[in-house]
Design a protein around this motif. Structure first.
Motif, PDB file in Angstrom:
ATOM      1  N   ALA A  59      -6.663   0.767  -6.229  1.00 17.97           N
ATOM      2  CA  ALA A  59      -5.463  -0.011  -6.135  1.00 17.97           C
ATOM      3  C   ALA A  59      -5.130  -0.230  -4.606  1.00 17.97           C
ATOM      4  N   GLN A  60      -5.218   0.733  -3.878  1.00 20.54           N
ATOM      5  CA  GLN A  60      -5.098   0.622  -2.279  1.00 20.54           C
ATOM      6  C   GLN A  60      -6.238  -0.340  -1.803  1.00 20.54           C
ATOM      7  N   ARG A  61      -7.291  -0.194  -2.049  1.00 23.24           N
ATOM      8  CA  ARG A  61      -8.468  -1.155  -1.553  1.00 23.24           C
ATOM      9  C   ARG A  61      -8.141  -2.782  -1.760  1.00 23.24           C
ATOM     10  N   SER A  62      -7.504  -2.709  -3.074  1.00 30.22           N
ATOM     11  CA  SER A  62      -7.261  -4.073  -3.765  1.00 30.22           C
ATOM     12  C   SER A  62      -6.215  -4.525  -2.703  1.00 30.22           C
ATOM     13  N   ALA A  63      -5.034  -3.827  -2.523  1.00 31.42           N
ATOM     14  CA  ALA A  63      -3.921  -4.006  -1.778  1.00 31.42           C
ATOM     15  C   ALA A  63      -4.393  -4.423  -0.480  1.00 31.42           C
ATOM     16  N   PRO A  92       0.696  -1.166   0.030  1.00 29.16           N
ATOM     17  CA  PRO A  92       0.029   0.054  -0.023  1.00 29.16           C
ATOM     18  C   PRO A  92       0.762   1.286   0.068  1.00 29.16           C
ATOM     19  N   THR A  93       1.867   1.401   0.818  1.00 32.48           N
ATOM     20  CA  THR A  93       2.779   2.553   0.791  1.00 32.48           C
ATOM     21  C   THR A  93       3.484   2.682  -0.674  1.00 32.48           C
ATOM     22  N   LEU A  94       3.862   1.581  -1.126  1.00 30.37           N
ATOM     23  CA  LEU A  94       4.631   1.556  -2.346  1.00 30.37           C
ATOM     24  C   LEU A  94       3.706   2.156  -3.461  1.00 30.37           C
ATOM     25  N   LEU A  95       2.567   1.575  -3.348  1.00 32.55           N
ATOM     26  CA  LEU A  95       1.689   2.237  -4.349  1.00 32.55           C
ATOM     27  C   LEU A  95       1.268   3.655  -4.216  1.00 32.55           C
ATOM     28  N   MET A  96       1.399   4.114  -3.031  1.00 30.42           N
ATOM     29  CA  MET A  96       1.417   5.596  -2.668  1.00 30.42           C
ATOM     30  C   MET A  96       2.256   6.370  -3.304  1.00 30.42           C
ATOM     31  N   THR A  97       3.458   6.110  -2.951  1.00 31.74           N
ATOM     32  CA  THR A  97       4.757   6.498  -3.403  1.00 31.74           C
ATOM     33  C   THR A  97       4.691   6.447  -4.941  1.00 31.74           C
ATOM     34  N   MET A  98       4.313   5.480  -5.623  1.00 28.35           N
ATOM     35  CA  MET A  98       4.133   5.409  -6.925  1.00 28.35           C
ATOM     36  C   MET A  98       3.060   6.434  -7.643  1.00 28.35           C
ATOM     37  N   PHE A  99       2.160   6.913  -6.927  1.00 22.90           N
ATOM     38  CA  PHE A  99       0.877   7.633  -7.353  1.00 22.90           C
ATOM     39  C   PHE A  99       1.553   9.040  -7.184  1.00 22.90           C
TER      40      PHE A  99
END
Length: 287
Positions: free
Chosen positions: A278-282, A205-212
């Protein structure tokens, strides 16, 4: 009692919602409406244009070129930024005195302002006798060629985003419950398995956040380009937001200003929606 507490909790959101409405929602609504009108340089509405402003914008070769440049920047910047920040956080995820000093060095970009960093990088890559050329024995006019100029801007952007992304990922690594890692080690998990099958999924979730966040920064990039290349050479590094800057502040093209702003806000809303999904899926995958 539960229903009454919930209603009282929503009352605390009213001041924040009021501020957002005044400074975000209301200006966007005004901008969105303005994008359907012809507006002179004084800001006076002269005629209803319908979708003409959007057609004119999409027929502009320079605007299409700015979209291509923005897409190229995203393609170059996002993977490199994600890889380097994830690598840096992975190398110092264990809390030791040595790693703390290394992390401190990683945090240093936060001490520099965007404009100062841009000016420093511009001097580092300026001319064939630049500092970078002398260090690596090169003979490249970095800012006079489209791709090399893009490379310099990408490196600057990674430097600007690095510290925050590193802090977020490092914190996420260190928040992993030690009992999970200990149980995995007792079950015979290797370091490779521990990292890729346990740690990475848990920080996803944090990795997705940094990517977005990086994706958003790449789409909206303008200040580094303004400082380093001014869209050159031959508008080869002109992104959508720098095109917006030229139309809104240099040419006082009010119609184009409103139209581009509307398109970028809608695109940002779409990115935010994708991030939420994406966050909800993670979170579902992590239980």
């Amino acid at each position: 009692m539960k229903r009454r507490i919930d209603k009282r909790a929503y009352l605390y959101l009213i001041p924040a919602f009021a501020v957002v409405s005044v400074f975000s929602f209301a200006p966007f609504i005004k901008t969105f409406i303005s994008s359907f009108f012809l507006i002179n340089q004084k800001g006076t509405v002269t005629a209803f244009a319908g979708l003409a402003n959007y057609r004119v914008l999409l027929d502009d070769a320079y605007f299409i070129k700015s979209i291509e440049n923005t897409a190229l920047f995203v393609i170059l910047f996002l993977p490199l930024n994600t890889f380097l920040t994830l690598l840096s956080a992975s190398l110092v995820k264990e809390k030791t005195k040595f790693n703390e000093w290394i992390s401190l060095a990683y945090f240093l970009p936060l001490a520099f302002s965007l404009s100062l960093s841009s000016l420093i990088f511009k001097e580092m890559f300026k001319g064939t006798n630049s500092i970078i050329n002398r260090i690596f024995g090169l003979d490249i006019a970095w800012l006079n060629d489209r791709m090399s100029a893009f490379a310099a801007i990408v490196l600057l952007s990674v430097f600007l985003d690095f510290a925050l992304d590193h802090i977020l990922l490092l914190s996420s690594f260190r928040k992993i419950d030690k009992s999970i890692k200990e149980a995995s080690m007792m079950d015979g998990a290797s370091s490779f398995q521990m990292y890729f099958k346990i740690e990475l999924p848990l920080i996803s979730p944090t990795l997705l956040m940094t990517m977005f966040i990086a994706f958003k920064d790449a789409l909206l990039i303008s200040a580094p380009i303004m400082t380093m290349t001014e869209g050159g050479p031959r508008r080869g590094t002109e992104t959508v937001m720098y095109y917006y800057y030229l139309e809104a502040f240099k040419s006082s093209n009010r119609a184009a200003e409103s139209t581009i702003a509307t398109l970028m806000v809608l695109l940002s809303a779409l990115i935010l929606l994708l991030y939420y999904l994406a966050q909800r899926s993670a979170r579902r995958r992590n239980g």
